[in-house]
Design an enzyme around this catalytic site. Sequence first.
Site: not given
Ligand code: NAD
Length: 495
Positions: A149, A173, A176, A226, A281, A381
């Site tokens: 997000f 994808k 959401e 994450s 991040c 985090e």
């Molecule tokens: P998230 O892991 O909750 O979601 C990321 C994606 O995974 C979304 O599209 C979501 O729909 C999907 N998802 C969520 N739960 C899932 C599940 N149980 N099974 C399958 N798919 C699932 O992350 P977020 O809250 O959207 O974003 C923040 C996180 O992203 C933070 O941890 C941040 O550090 C990380 N991030 C990392 C970088 C990097 O380059 N390392 C960059 C941006 C964000």
Amino acid sequence: MTIVEHWINGETASGSSTRTGPVYNPAKGVVEREVRFASTADVDLAVQAAKAAFPAWSGASWSKRQQVIFAFREILNARKDELGAILTNEHGKVSSDAVGEIGRGLEVVEFATAIPHLAKGEYSENVSTGVDVYSIRQALGVVGIISPFNFPAMVPLWFFPIAIAAGNTVVLKPSEKDPSASLWMAAALKEAGLPDGVFNVVNGDKESVDALLEHPDVASISFVGSTPIAKYIYETASRNGKRVQALGGAKNHMLVLPDADLDLVADSAINAGFGSAGERCMAISVVVVVEPAADELISKIQDRMGGLTVGDGLRGCDMGPLITREHRDKVASYIDIATADGATVVVDGRGVEANGEANGFWLGPTLIDRVATSSKVYTDEIFGPVLSVVRVASYDEGLALINASRYGNGTAIFTNDGGAARRFQNEVQVGMVGVNVPIPVPVGYFSFGGWKDSFFGNAKAYGQAAVDFYTREKVITSRWLDPSHGGINLGFPQN
Ligand code: NAD
């Protein structure tokens, strides 16, 4: 209420699923639209559209693909305020930050316009008499991208421009929580001349992600999110035979040596700790300060925090709301944990007066001193505007702390001692390192990726690593027959 749909084969599509989820305006705290959640069958429709588009797109000339990326670059650049407004509306980040995010994405688009050069093969003439060897790079097929997000435009832009330029077709994808930016980019790609089916967007939750991970016609997965989900994605997609790059979470430290310019450090800590409400991040979440600089530095950071404005991203504030009420409350709960664990809350953001509507997901900048490394405030985090301070006695103690972290995304050292900085860049176990630069996100022609639990896979995002990730090398050994070279020889050709 408007429903944000999918984008399949060059047009908006609803699919067959009736499941939806809420999309908030975080500055108002209200649901302004719903987003369709794709079923496995809907994902298959998008994959089939991408599969059908692949032969013609991968067979198009390099210059044809380059021209489409050029045209997309012009549209994105000319209309970045329009896309920025979508980001502010659904994510909450302030307008300048939203447009800044698109600027970082544009770097990758510009890099991708060089694809004919970047994907060139090699040629060796006469490796044996009359035998030549050369390599070519070919697209993988249908590639999947799953994004978080916090950067609804930039993170997809890290991947799809290079994937498309290299001849692949895409199913994205997005998160959401803020899906509309991806739909805007899909329409812009069409306007740029991209054939239908080359770029598709499916919205959804776990069901749609799993459908991509398991689909036999998806060749690769690029994921950002994450750490627990990144690990799951890496393992599941690998098990299904896909090429995977999965970028995870972070806990980034800034190491401050006593000789540093403390005004520069204080400015940098504010920018990197509270920009985008800490939902980056590459945000700095821990200032590791070598005594005796701590008291002076904390007082400088505290002074600057008094001038920060929080509010609706359209009102010229410094910092916007958090993404959801639930996330805001979770971040705020760490302030209580800090107190219980014996830390000192220097600035408490819970009482912030925001320039915005009462129900917005507000949390002001928060500064916590003397955080114990055993506290969840240090180990988790938090992903919000909470900056921790850990005091250490020496460079070595600070370095050991950073290297003991399970994460290794970004870090920075602040010092005027070139030798210390040079030692740090060599010794620190982190993928992206800043020297007097707090957020060392590599420019578009390097590559982005952390170490340890911040990254699963071996191909980083964008830059040359992405050209390699989105193509397969083929090496051809060729001989055009010359009658004088006939005859039987069961050994390897020698000369
Ligand atoms: P998230 O892991 O909750 O979601 C990321 C994606 O995974 C979304 O599209 C979501 O729909 C999907 N998802 C969520 N739960 C899932 C599940 N149980 N099974 C399958 N798919 C699932 O992350 P977020 O809250 O959207 O974003 C923040 C996180 O992203 C933070 O941890 C941040 O550090 C990380 N991030 C990392 C970088 C990097 O380059 N390392 C960059 C941006 C964000």
